[in-house]
Scaffold this active site. Sequence first.
Site, short mmCIF file in Angstrom:
data_model
loop_
_atom_site.label_atom_id
_atom_site.label_comp_id
_atom_site.label_asym_id
_atom_site.label_seq_id
_atom_site.Cartn_x
_atom_site.Cartn_y
_atom_site.Cartn_z
N ASP A 125 17.65 54.39 2.10
CA ASP A 125 16.55 54.17 3.03
C ASP A 125 16.23 52.68 3.08
OD1 ASP A 125 16.14 56.85 3.65
OD2 ASP A 125 14.49 57.11 2.22
N MET A 126 15.63 52.23 4.19
CA MET A 126 15.20 50.83 4.26
C MET A 126 13.69 50.76 4.10
SD MET A 126 16.16 47.76 4.31
CE MET A 126 17.80 47.51 4.99
N GLN A 154 16.45 48.82 10.80
CA GLN A 154 15.20 49.05 11.55
C GLN A 154 15.18 48.22 12.83
OE1 GLN A 154 13.32 47.55 8.12
NE2 GLN A 154 12.36 49.47 7.53
N ARG A 181 22.04 54.40 9.41
CA ARG A 181 20.99 55.17 10.11
C ARG A 181 20.20 54.12 10.86
NH1 ARG A 181 16.76 57.27 6.26
NH2 ARG A 181 18.10 59.08 5.95
N LYS A 184 13.32 53.02 14.03
CA LYS A 184 12.49 51.91 14.53
C LYS A 184 11.93 51.08 13.39
CE LYS A 184 10.81 54.08 18.75
NZ LYS A 184 9.63 54.60 19.44
N GLY A 185 11.55 51.73 12.30
CA GLY A 185 10.91 51.03 11.18
C GLY A 185 9.46 51.44 11.08
N THR A 223 15.35 59.30 15.48
CA THR A 223 14.20 59.10 16.36
C THR A 223 13.69 60.44 16.87
OG1 THR A 223 13.40 57.99 18.35
CG2 THR A 223 15.68 58.77 18.43
N ARG A 285 0.39 59.18 4.87
CA ARG A 285 1.13 58.24 5.74
C ARG A 285 1.48 58.89 7.06
NH1 ARG A 285 5.08 56.03 1.98
NH2 ARG A 285 6.69 57.00 3.23
N ARG A 286 1.99 60.15 7.00
CA ARG A 286 2.35 60.87 8.23
C ARG A 286 1.13 61.00 9.14
NH1 ARG A 286 6.79 60.39 6.32
NH2 ARG A 286 6.47 58.68 7.75
C1 LIG Z 1 15.45 60.81 9.71
C2 LIG Z 1 14.53 59.62 9.68
C3 LIG Z 1 14.65 58.70 8.65
C4 LIG Z 1 13.83 57.57 8.62
N1 LIG Z 1 14.04 56.62 7.66
C5 LIG Z 1 13.33 55.49 7.69
C6 LIG Z 1 13.62 54.42 6.81
O1 LIG Z 1 14.52 54.49 5.95
N2 LIG Z 1 12.86 53.30 6.90
C7 LIG Z 1 11.87 53.16 7.83
O2 LIG Z 1 11.25 52.10 7.89
N3 LIG Z 1 11.59 54.16 8.68
C8 LIG Z 1 12.28 55.30 8.65
N4 LIG Z 1 12.00 56.30 9.55
C9 LIG Z 1 10.78 56.22 10.38
C10 LIG Z 1 11.03 55.49 11.69
O3 LIG Z 1 11.26 54.13 11.41
C11 LIG Z 1 9.86 55.61 12.68
O4 LIG Z 1 8.72 55.06 12.11
C12 LIG Z 1 9.54 57.02 13.10
O5 LIG Z 1 10.68 57.80 13.25
C13 LIG Z 1 8.79 56.99 14.45
O6 LIG Z 1 9.60 56.45 15.45
P1 LIG Z 1 10.29 57.34 16.61
O7 LIG Z 1 11.59 56.70 16.93
O8 LIG Z 1 10.35 58.74 16.19
O9 LIG Z 1 9.44 57.12 17.89
P2 LIG Z 1 7.87 57.25 18.24
O10 LIG Z 1 7.78 56.84 19.67
O11 LIG Z 1 7.08 56.48 17.24
O12 LIG Z 1 7.59 58.77 18.07
C14 LIG Z 1 7.86 59.74 19.06
C15 LIG Z 1 6.92 60.94 18.83
O13 LIG Z 1 7.28 61.60 17.63
C16 LIG Z 1 6.13 61.93 16.87
N5 LIG Z 1 6.27 61.34 15.55
C17 LIG Z 1 7.10 60.32 15.25
N6 LIG Z 1 7.05 60.05 13.94
C18 LIG Z 1 6.16 60.90 13.40
C19 LIG Z 1 5.69 61.11 12.10
N7 LIG Z 1 6.13 60.40 11.09
N8 LIG Z 1 4.76 62.08 11.88
C20 LIG Z 1 4.32 62.83 12.90
N9 LIG Z 1 4.76 62.68 14.17
C21 LIG Z 1 5.65 61.73 14.43
C22 LIG Z 1 4.92 61.38 17.57
O14 LIG Z 1 4.25 62.48 18.16
C23 LIG Z 1 5.46 60.49 18.64
O15 LIG Z 1 4.77 60.63 19.84
C24 LIG Z 1 12.83 57.41 9.62
C25 LIG Z 1 12.73 58.33 10.65
C26 LIG Z 1 13.57 59.41 10.71
C27 LIG Z 1 13.47 60.34 11.86
#
Ligand SMILES: Cc1cc2nc3c(=O)[nH]c(=O)nc-3n(C[C@H](O)[C@H](O)[C@H](O)COP(=O)(O)OP(=O)(O)OC[C@H]3O[C@@H](n4cnc5c(N)ncnc54)[C@H](O)[C@@H]3O)c2cc1C
Length: 312
Positions: A125-126, A154, A181, A184-185, A223, A285-286
Amino acid sequence: MHWFNQLVVMLLPLAPKPLVKRFAARYVAGETQAQMLDTVRRLNQQGMLATVDVLGEFIHHREEALQAAQEYKSILGALAKEGLDANISVKLSQMGLLLDQTLCIEIMEDLVSTAAKYRNFVRIDMEDSACTSDTLNIYLKLRRKYDNVGVVLQAYLRRTLGDTRQVCNDLERLGVKANFRLCKGIYVEPRQIAFKDHALINKNYTLILEDMLKNRAYVGIATHNEELVWEAMRLIDLHHSKKEEYEFQMLLGVDPELRNIILDGGHRLRVYVPFGQQWYAYSLRRLKENPALAWHIIKNMFSPGDISREAG
Ligand SMILES: Cc1cc2nc3c(=O)[nH]c(=O)nc-3n(C[C@H](O)[C@H](O)[C@H](O)COP(=O)(O)OP(=O)(O)OC[C@H]3O[C@@H](n4cnc5c(N)ncnc54)[C@H](O)[C@@H]3O)c2cc1C
């Protein structure tokens, strides 16, 4: 963030733990290994892959790092024994990165080689930007020896397109492909180093993803943003990426409907399955990321209602 959402986020730590726990059931696969295995089994039965995360990040003693690594090794054994299709996602800070980098590298070598014995895979993970360079260097070091390891990049970081190219070039010289992977971050980073505008982050995500696919790196497209899922499908089609060259990835509990849409499209999908004693910090956090859901909790503090478990 809207003032009302800010208020909800501020009130969250006041919510009773049992209420947060009921909410967390959607995002966290319980506290025990047995509960996590049940969730992975259910996801596998529904045609999805999984990646398992033991909750807990920054640690203060080397014993904690060794203990966390031991738990991951035990998970690798349990997944193999149960015949489940899941790999592991590991945070380097949990493996001692910020305490002793030599120890962290030793632990990771041991973990990746254990995973190799089980024919399994370790995703690094990052974390926040203070860890980016060290994480990439450790990934490259491990990748020189093992092919069952990948890293996360990210799209909100301004450096990431450069990092993508650098990693791909370094590995190209060794005749091997990178395994990323792309997300967005999730950390709060200053504007000097990270894009702040959502539309710009999406554009950068698409740009980097195209670079990764063109380089024939393996990509976990992580995403829940439907526009990005659409862009990814367009790029997969444009660059004739084969099914074995990418997968989509989503967090447990987030948008199961989109998961099914992706699966129905014939793509592979992996669900990130966090579990462990430290469910409370993760759930907060979530909730902070999604104040609309947090508002549910606040409402339920006054009139308990049903906060449903994830259907699948
Ligand atoms: C499999 C996976 C692994 C990840 N690993 C890392 C990592 O190693 N390092 C890191 O910095 N980030 C990680 N992330 C988090 C990522 O960076 C984003 O912060 C997160 O996925 C939200 O971005 P999005 O692309 O889903 O788009 P967004 O536009 O932010 O989200 C789209 C929709 O999804 C829903 N949603 C998104 N995320 C959440 C959430 N967490 N809880 C509830 N609802 C949500 C919301 O309703 C939002 O409207 C990971 C995400 C995933 C899916």
